[in-house]
Design a protein around this motif. Structure first.
Motif, short mmCIF file in Angstrom:
data_model
loop_
_atom_site.label_atom_id
_atom_site.label_comp_id
_atom_site.label_asym_id
_atom_site.label_seq_id
_atom_site.Cartn_x
_atom_site.Cartn_y
_atom_site.Cartn_z
N PHE A 14 24.19 31.70 -52.67
CA PHE A 14 23.36 31.51 -51.03
C PHE A 14 23.64 30.24 -50.69
O PHE A 14 23.72 30.14 -49.42
N LEU A 15 23.65 29.15 -51.72
CA LEU A 15 23.91 27.80 -50.92
C LEU A 15 25.23 27.69 -50.24
O LEU A 15 25.13 26.95 -49.11
N PRO A 16 26.57 28.09 -50.59
CA PRO A 16 27.63 28.24 -49.71
C PRO A 16 27.60 28.71 -48.53
O PRO A 16 27.87 28.47 -47.45
N LEU A 17 26.59 29.83 -48.41
CA LEU A 17 26.38 30.55 -47.00
C LEU A 17 25.49 29.70 -46.34
O LEU A 17 25.76 29.74 -44.93
N LEU A 18 24.56 28.98 -46.81
CA LEU A 18 23.60 28.16 -46.16
C LEU A 18 24.49 27.17 -45.46
O LEU A 18 24.24 26.63 -44.42
N GLY A 19 25.39 26.40 -46.06
CA GLY A 19 26.37 25.42 -45.74
C GLY A 19 27.24 25.84 -44.41
O GLY A 19 27.60 25.12 -43.78
N LYS A 20 27.50 27.16 -44.67
CA LYS A 20 28.36 27.66 -43.35
C LYS A 20 27.71 27.77 -42.07
O LYS A 20 28.12 27.70 -40.92
N VAL A 21 26.25 28.20 -42.37
CA VAL A 21 25.55 28.50 -40.97
C VAL A 21 24.69 26.81 -40.58
O VAL A 21 24.19 26.86 -39.30
N LEU A 22 24.73 26.00 -41.23
CA LEU A 22 24.12 24.52 -41.04
C LEU A 22 25.03 23.92 -39.93
O LEU A 22 26.11 23.90 -40.24
N PRO A 23 24.51 23.08 -39.00
CA PRO A 23 25.13 22.33 -38.13
C PRO A 23 25.97 21.22 -38.78
O PRO A 23 25.65 20.65 -40.00
N MET A 24 27.49 20.91 -38.38
CA MET A 24 28.07 20.08 -39.08
C MET A 24 27.66 18.54 -39.02
O MET A 24 27.90 17.96 -39.93
N GLN A 25 26.91 18.32 -37.99
CA GLN A 25 26.49 17.02 -37.88
C GLN A 25 24.85 17.09 -37.76
O GLN A 25 24.39 17.76 -36.67
N VAL A 26 24.07 16.34 -38.47
CA VAL A 26 22.85 16.08 -38.14
C VAL A 26 22.15 15.19 -37.33
O VAL A 26 22.81 13.95 -37.74
N THR A 27 21.29 15.22 -36.45
CA THR A 27 21.07 14.14 -35.58
C THR A 27 19.45 14.14 -35.78
O THR A 27 18.86 15.07 -36.09
N GLY A 28 18.77 12.87 -35.69
CA GLY A 28 17.38 12.66 -35.64
C GLY A 28 16.76 13.26 -34.36
O GLY A 28 17.40 13.95 -33.39
N GLU A 29 15.46 12.59 -34.21
CA GLU A 29 14.64 13.09 -33.07
C GLU A 29 15.34 12.68 -31.55
O GLU A 29 16.20 11.56 -31.66
N ASP A 30 15.59 13.50 -30.73
CA ASP A 30 16.03 13.00 -29.32
C ASP A 30 17.79 12.82 -29.58
O ASP A 30 18.03 11.99 -28.74
N GLY A 31 18.26 13.28 -30.36
CA GLY A 31 19.86 12.87 -30.59
C GLY A 31 19.82 11.65 -31.22
O GLY A 31 21.02 11.18 -31.32
N GLY A 32 18.88 10.96 -31.55
CA GLY A 32 19.21 9.70 -32.14
C GLY A 32 19.47 9.73 -33.68
O GLY A 32 19.95 10.96 -34.28
N PRO A 33 19.55 8.68 -34.48
CA PRO A 33 20.09 8.73 -35.79
C PRO A 33 19.11 9.23 -36.80
O PRO A 33 17.67 9.22 -36.46
N VAL A 34 19.42 9.72 -37.96
CA VAL A 34 18.26 10.25 -38.81
C VAL A 34 17.69 9.00 -39.68
O VAL A 34 18.39 8.29 -39.93
N GLU A 35 16.50 9.23 -39.70
CA GLU A 35 15.67 8.15 -40.32
C GLU A 35 15.19 8.59 -41.40
O GLU A 35 14.64 9.81 -41.53
N ILE A 36 15.49 7.90 -42.62
CA ILE A 36 14.91 8.36 -44.23
C ILE A 36 14.02 7.16 -44.47
O ILE A 36 14.51 6.10 -44.67
N ASN A 37 12.89 7.84 -44.73
CA ASN A 37 11.96 6.84 -45.76
C ASN A 37 11.94 7.15 -47.06
O ASN A 37 11.58 8.21 -47.27
N ILE A 38 12.18 6.39 -47.93
CA ILE A 38 12.05 6.52 -49.43
C ILE A 38 10.82 5.69 -50.05
O ILE A 38 10.90 4.46 -49.80
N THR A 39 9.88 6.19 -50.63
CA THR A 39 8.85 5.61 -51.30
C THR A 39 9.06 5.76 -52.75
O THR A 39 9.26 6.92 -53.21
N ARG A 40 9.02 4.74 -53.42
CA ARG A 40 9.09 4.58 -54.79
C ARG A 40 7.90 4.08 -55.34
O ARG A 40 7.29 3.41 -55.22
N ARG A 41 7.19 4.96 -56.38
CA ARG A 41 5.87 4.84 -56.92
C ARG A 41 6.05 4.89 -58.43
O ARG A 41 6.62 5.82 -58.98
#
Length: 103
Positions: A70-97
């Protein structure tokens, strides 16, 4: 007789004076009828196998039961480039607890 053979040869080679629209075939990107029919049949079978949830239900089952397929199939249908909100960069927040044993 030799001149006749030369004329036939030039027609087979497709010299510009002999070109017509005949024989150009299908437009680029058009699926074979057999391919389209098979694709429709596969989608219909998957929808029926999914029961009341249809195709989505079937794919959910396969995602759990066969992630290696299933995962290779999923990779084929996902967009090749991921963008954030309104076409901007993707923001990733990592919290370590840090959690102590027993908390």
């Amino acid at each position: 007789m030799t001149a006749g053979r030369q004329q036939n040869t030039s027609q087979k080679q497709g010299k510009p004076e002999n070109l017509t629209n005949a024989g150009k075939g299908r437009k680029k990107g058009v699926l074979n009828k057999t391919t389209a029919l098979l694709k429709d049949a596969i989608l219909a079978a998957a929808a029926q196998a999914g029961g009341k949830d249809g195709l989505v239900g079937y794919l959910k089952t396969q995602a759990s039961a066969n992630p290696q397929s299933f995962l290779p199939l999923l990779g084929k249908v996902l967009p090749m480039q991921v963008t954030g909100e309104d076409g901007g960069p993707v923001e990733i927040n990592i919290t370590r607890r840090i959690v102590k044993d027993g908390e």
